[in-house]
Write a protein that holds these residues in place. Structure first.
Motif, PDB file in Angstrom:
ATOM      1  N   GLU A 196      22.596   3.679  32.561  1.00 15.22           N
ATOM      2  CA  GLU A 196      21.712   4.516  33.371  1.00 15.22           C
ATOM      3  C   GLU A 196      21.450   3.816  34.692  1.00 15.22           C
ATOM      4  OE1 GLU A 196      17.344   6.722  33.048  1.00 15.22           O
ATOM      5  OE2 GLU A 196      18.369   5.975  31.256  1.00 15.22           O
ATOM      6  N   ILE A 197      21.482   4.578  35.768  1.00 17.88           N
ATOM      7  CA  ILE A 197      21.336   4.021  37.108  1.00 17.88           C
ATOM      8  C   ILE A 197      19.910   4.235  37.604  1.00 17.88           C
ATOM      9  CG2 ILE A 197      22.113   4.169  39.508  1.00 17.88           C
ATOM     10  CD1 ILE A 197      24.853   4.999  38.466  1.00 17.88           C
ATOM     11  N   ASN A 198      19.278   3.182  38.036  1.00 17.16           N
ATOM     12  CA  ASN A 198      17.938   3.268  38.614  1.00 17.16           C
ATOM     13  C   ASN A 198      17.972   4.179  39.838  1.00 17.16           C
ATOM     14  OD1 ASN A 198      16.010   2.087  40.873  1.00 17.16           O
ATOM     15  ND2 ASN A 198      15.058   1.661  38.890  1.00 17.16           N
ATOM     16  N   GLN A 199      17.055   5.142  39.890  1.00 17.48           N
ATOM     17  CA  GLN A 199      17.110   6.128  40.967  1.00 17.48           C
ATOM     18  C   GLN A 199      16.890   5.513  42.347  1.00 17.48           C
ATOM     19  OE1 GLN A 199      14.079   9.317  41.720  1.00 17.48           O
ATOM     20  NE2 GLN A 199      15.706  10.663  40.976  1.00 17.48           N
ATOM     21  N   ASP A 200      16.006   4.543  42.463  1.00 13.76           N
ATOM     22  CA  ASP A 200      15.771   3.907  43.762  1.00 13.76           C
ATOM     23  C   ASP A 200      17.038   3.214  44.268  1.00 13.76           C
ATOM     24  OD1 ASP A 200      13.149   4.764  43.798  1.00 13.76           O
ATOM     25  OD2 ASP A 200      12.350   2.899  42.964  1.00 13.76           O
ATOM     26  N   VAL A 201      17.742   2.544  43.347  1.00 15.66           N
ATOM     27  CA  VAL A 201      18.990   1.882  43.724  1.00 15.66           C
ATOM     28  C   VAL A 201      20.038   2.927  44.104  1.00 15.66           C
ATOM     29  CG1 VAL A 201      20.860   0.395  42.922  1.00 15.66           C
ATOM     30  CG2 VAL A 201      18.497  -0.111  42.268  1.00 15.66           C
ATOM     31  N   MET A 202      20.120   3.997  43.316  1.00 18.63           N
ATOM     32  CA  MET A 202      21.071   5.074  43.590  1.00 18.63           C
ATOM     33  C   MET A 202      20.833   5.670  44.970  1.00 18.63           C
ATOM     34  SD  MET A 202      21.417   8.701  41.602  1.00 18.63           S
ATOM     35  CE  MET A 202      19.816   9.156  42.267  1.00 18.63           C
ATOM     36  N   VAL A 203      19.578   5.925  45.319  1.00 19.58           N
ATOM     37  CA  VAL A 203      19.249   6.510  46.619  1.00 19.58           C
ATOM     38  C   VAL A 203      19.608   5.555  47.749  1.00 19.58           C
ATOM     39  CG1 VAL A 203      17.326   7.192  48.101  1.00 19.58           C
ATOM     40  CG2 VAL A 203      17.483   8.081  45.777  1.00 19.58           C
ATOM     41  N   ALA A 204      19.299   4.270  47.568  1.00 23.49           N
ATOM     42  CA  ALA A 204      19.640   3.286  48.599  1.00 23.49           C
ATOM     43  C   ALA A 204      21.145   3.241  48.839  1.00 23.49           C
ATOM     44  CB  ALA A 204      19.117   1.902  48.198  1.00 23.49           C
ATOM     45  N   GLU A 205      21.922   3.273  47.751  1.00 18.87           N
ATOM     46  CA  GLU A 205      23.378   3.286  47.887  1.00 18.87           C
ATOM     47  C   GLU A 205      23.850   4.586  48.523  1.00 18.87           C
ATOM     48  OE1 GLU A 205      25.896   1.064  47.154  1.00 18.87           O
ATOM     49  OE2 GLU A 205      24.288  -0.407  46.981  1.00 18.87           O
ATOM     50  N   GLY A 206      23.218   5.698  48.155  1.00 20.01           N
ATOM     51  CA  GLY A 206      23.582   6.982  48.736  1.00 20.01           C
ATOM     52  C   GLY A 206      23.358   7.017  50.239  1.00 20.01           C
ATOM     53  N   LYS A 207      22.253   6.474  50.695  1.00 21.58           N
ATOM     54  CA  LYS A 207      21.973   6.429  52.132  1.00 21.58           C
ATOM     55  C   LYS A 207      22.993   5.556  52.861  1.00 21.58           C
ATOM     56  CE  LYS A 207      16.963   7.241  51.911  1.00 21.58           C
ATOM     57  NZ  LYS A 207      15.624   6.647  52.173  1.00 21.58           N
ATOM     58  N   ARG A 208      23.349   4.434  52.236  1.00 21.54           N
ATOM     59  CA  ARG A 208      24.366   3.554  52.847  1.00 21.54           C
ATOM     60  C   ARG A 208      25.684   4.294  53.002  1.00 21.54           C
ATOM     61  NH1 ARG A 208      28.639   1.097  50.933  1.00 21.54           N
ATOM     62  NH2 ARG A 208      28.112   1.491  48.734  1.00 21.54           N
ATOM     63  N   MET A 209      26.102   4.983  51.931  1.00 17.35           N
ATOM     64  CA  MET A 209      27.363   5.714  51.975  1.00 17.35           C
ATOM     65  C   MET A 209      27.305   6.866  52.967  1.00 17.35           C
ATOM     66  SD  MET A 209      28.353   5.917  47.936  1.00 17.35           S
ATOM     67  CE  MET A 209      27.836   4.635  46.818  1.00 17.35           C
ATOM     68  N   ALA A 210      26.171   7.534  53.062  1.00 17.83           N
ATOM     69  CA  ALA A 210      26.035   8.652  53.994  1.00 17.83           C
ATOM     70  C   ALA A 210      26.246   8.194  55.432  1.00 17.83           C
ATOM     71  CB  ALA A 210      24.658   9.290  53.837  1.00 17.83           C
ATOM     72  N   GLY A 211      25.692   7.045  55.780  1.00 20.35           N
ATOM     73  CA  GLY A 211      25.891   6.516  57.125  1.00 20.35           C
ATOM     74  C   GLY A 211      27.349   6.223  57.408  1.00 20.35           C
ATOM     75  N   GLU A 212      28.050   5.678  56.406  1.00 16.95           N
ATOM     76  CA  GLU A 212      29.461   5.364  56.579  1.00 16.95           C
ATOM     77  C   GLU A 212      30.290   6.646  56.674  1.00 16.95           C
ATOM     78  OE1 GLU A 212      32.831   3.266  57.197  1.00 16.95           O
ATOM     79  OE2 GLU A 212      30.789   2.446  57.115  1.00 16.95           O
ATOM     80  N   VAL A 213      29.956   7.646  55.862  1.00 20.63           N
ATOM     81  CA  VAL A 213      30.673   8.928  55.918  1.00 20.63           C
ATOM     82  C   VAL A 213      30.522   9.550  57.300  1.00 20.63           C
ATOM     83  CG1 VAL A 213      30.655  11.317  55.063  1.00 20.63           C
ATOM     84  CG2 VAL A 213      30.608   9.400  53.452  1.00 20.63           C
ATOM     85  N   LEU A 214      29.317   9.522  57.852  1.00 23.19           N
ATOM     86  CA  LEU A 214      29.092  10.076  59.188  1.00 23.19           C
ATOM     87  C   LEU A 214      29.957   9.376  60.223  1.00 23.19           C
ATOM     88  CD1 LEU A 214      27.494  11.911  61.131  1.00 23.19           C
ATOM     89  CD2 LEU A 214      25.820  10.039  61.335  1.00 23.19           C
ATOM     90  N   GLN A 215      29.998   8.040  60.193  1.00 17.05           N
ATOM     91  CA  GLN A 215      30.803   7.299  61.162  1.00 17.05           C
ATOM     92  C   GLN A 215      32.276   7.669  61.054  1.00 17.05           C
ATOM     93  OE1 GLN A 215      29.555   5.360  63.614  1.00 17.05           O
ATOM     94  NE2 GLN A 215      27.559   6.020  62.843  1.00 17.05           N
ATOM     95  N   ARG A 216      32.770   7.823  59.835  1.00 14.70           N
ATOM     96  CA  ARG A 216      34.178   8.151  59.643  1.00 14.70           C
ATOM     97  C   ARG A 216      34.479   9.572  60.120  1.00 14.70           C
ATOM     98  NH1 ARG A 216      35.449   5.466  53.649  1.00 14.70           N
ATOM     99  NH2 ARG A 216      34.706   3.361  54.182  1.00 14.70           N
ATOM    100  N   MET A 217      33.560  10.499  59.871  1.00 19.02           N
ATOM    101  CA  MET A 217      33.783  11.878  60.309  1.00 19.02           C
ATOM    102  C   MET A 217      33.758  11.978  61.823  1.00 19.02           C
ATOM    103  SD  MET A 217      31.607  14.027  57.435  1.00 19.02           S
ATOM    104  CE  MET A 217      32.189  15.615  58.049  1.00 19.02           C
TER     105      MET A 217
END
Length: 380
Positions: A196-217
């Motif tokens: 099970e993934i801690n939601q706070d950790v999941m959200v932090a990772e999601g925000k990191r990935m979102a920033g990278e996805v934006l830069q790539r797009m």
């Protein structure tokens, strides 16, 4: 935000794909793509008021298949798409924009993004495992627990805007589907493990990935100056029979994401302990409806409902009533009775859909739209 595990029913998809038919009523416009032009059709009407019109011919996204294969349940597959459309309406209104499947992110590109970062896959957005495939089962389990796969799937939607007789890209919405539970194997054909993934950790990772996805797009010339919204979706465990939900979204007009807006949406099973604990008034209301059904018709297996809540307010209720089917006249009488119960037990502002089923399939569908005293009954 809160962590939950619930159960519920299937919901309907928001668009219906169809074959190109330029004789249908609509408006022909020209769409420019990669310095080429093609004629497309904008239908005159939508299936429902306030919904997007879909650009025809309908061209499925290359990424669509990844959504189907990487999400845990059909419920999450449907809700992931539907919730992205609800987010889109906050920025790209249906009276001005038209829906089109995502066409800019390609299958192989997204496959690499969904993988773990490694020497062989530098584009991977998920963290490296940190141990080799030759490591012991215990070491691999420890590594997977420490560094789970957070990003399960990615979906792109395009929103087009008409400028005179041309259709242009007006905005993009991208959803990142994140795991609440990570399932894995340490060897081919071996036992399956989960963490099970801690939601706070999941959200932090999601925000990191979102920033990278934006830069790539933004590296794509056609997406360099287009408004982009990125949403984080939490998918439920495989055992759940309610879908997950959008946790938050962020809008970018430039190269950086803005503030994250939290989304308070939830699906709740009726009857359930969760419903009673969180929404006691609605749970009691549903129980009274269920008791009224039971008084009339003893040959059924249960009355199961799924409520959709936004900011703590019940917006819609989908109910399934499985019955033991004896004849059409019996079904007609039962459906007439249940139709009357909707007005008696549920307020007018609540959208209600009831499906009466038997072992052979759907027998009837009863629909009462928001702020509408009349019910629509379809006996099949």
């Amino acid at each position: 935000m809160k962590k939950r595990v619930g159960i519920g029913l299937l919901s309907l998809l928001f668009v219906v794909g169809c074959s190109p038919n330029f004789s249908e009523e609509g408006e022909d416009v020209v769409q420019e793509t990669d310095n080429t032009t093609e004629e497309v059709l904008i239908p005159s009407n939508t299936t429902e008021e306030g919904e997007y019109r879909t650009v025809l011919p309908f061209v499925p996204s290359e990424v669509r298949g990844l959504t189907v294969s990487n999400l845990n349940t059909r419920l999450d597959m449907d809700e992931f798409e539907e919730s992205l459309v609800r987010i889109a309406k906050k920025q790209f209104t249906p009276d001005k924009y038209f829906f089109r499947e995502g066409t800019y992110l390609k299958r192989e590109q997204v496959l690499s993004w969904l993988g773990r970062q490694s020497e062989d896959n530098e584009a991977g957005l998920n963290p490296p495992l940190g141990v080799s495939s030759e490591a012991s089962r215990e070491d691999q389990q420890a590594a997977n627990t420490e560094s789970p796969i957070y990003l399960a799937s990615l979906l792109e939607h395009n929103y087009m805007v008409q400028e005179e007789d041309q259709l242009q890209l007006g905005g993009v919405v991208v959803g990142l589907a994140l795991n609440s539970v990570y399932y894995y194997q340490t060897e081919i054909g071996g036992p399956q493990f989960e963490t099970e993934i801690n939601q706070d950790v999941m959200v932090a990772e999601g925000k990191r990935m979102a920033g990278e996805v934006l830069q790539r797009m933004r590296q794509d010339e056609e997406l360099a100056n287009v408004p982009i919204t990125i949403a984080l979706y939490e998918q439920e465990a495989r055992s759940s029979v309610t879908p997950g939900n959008i946790l938050m979204y962020s809008y970018a007009s430039g190269n950086t994401l803005g503030d994250w807006e939290e989304v308070n949406e939830d699906y709740i099973l009726f009857p359930s302990t969760e419903a009673t604990d969180l929404y006691r008034d609605q749970a009691n209301q549903y129980d009274r409806f269920k008791e009224a059904v039971e008084e009339y018709f003893p040959n059924f297996y249960g009355v199961v409902g799924q409520g959709f809540f936004v900011n703590g307010q019940l917006q819609s209720l989908d109910i399934e009533i499985p019955i033991q089917f004896y004849g059409k006249t019996e079904t007609i009488g039962f459906v007439q009775y249940v139709s009357g119960l909707i007005t008696q037990y549920f307020p007018a502002e609540l959208s209600v859909q009831i499906e009466v089923t038997s072992s052979t399939g759907t027998e009837a569908i009863i629909v009462r739209e928001t702020n509408n005293e009349e019910t629509d009954v379809h006996i099949l």
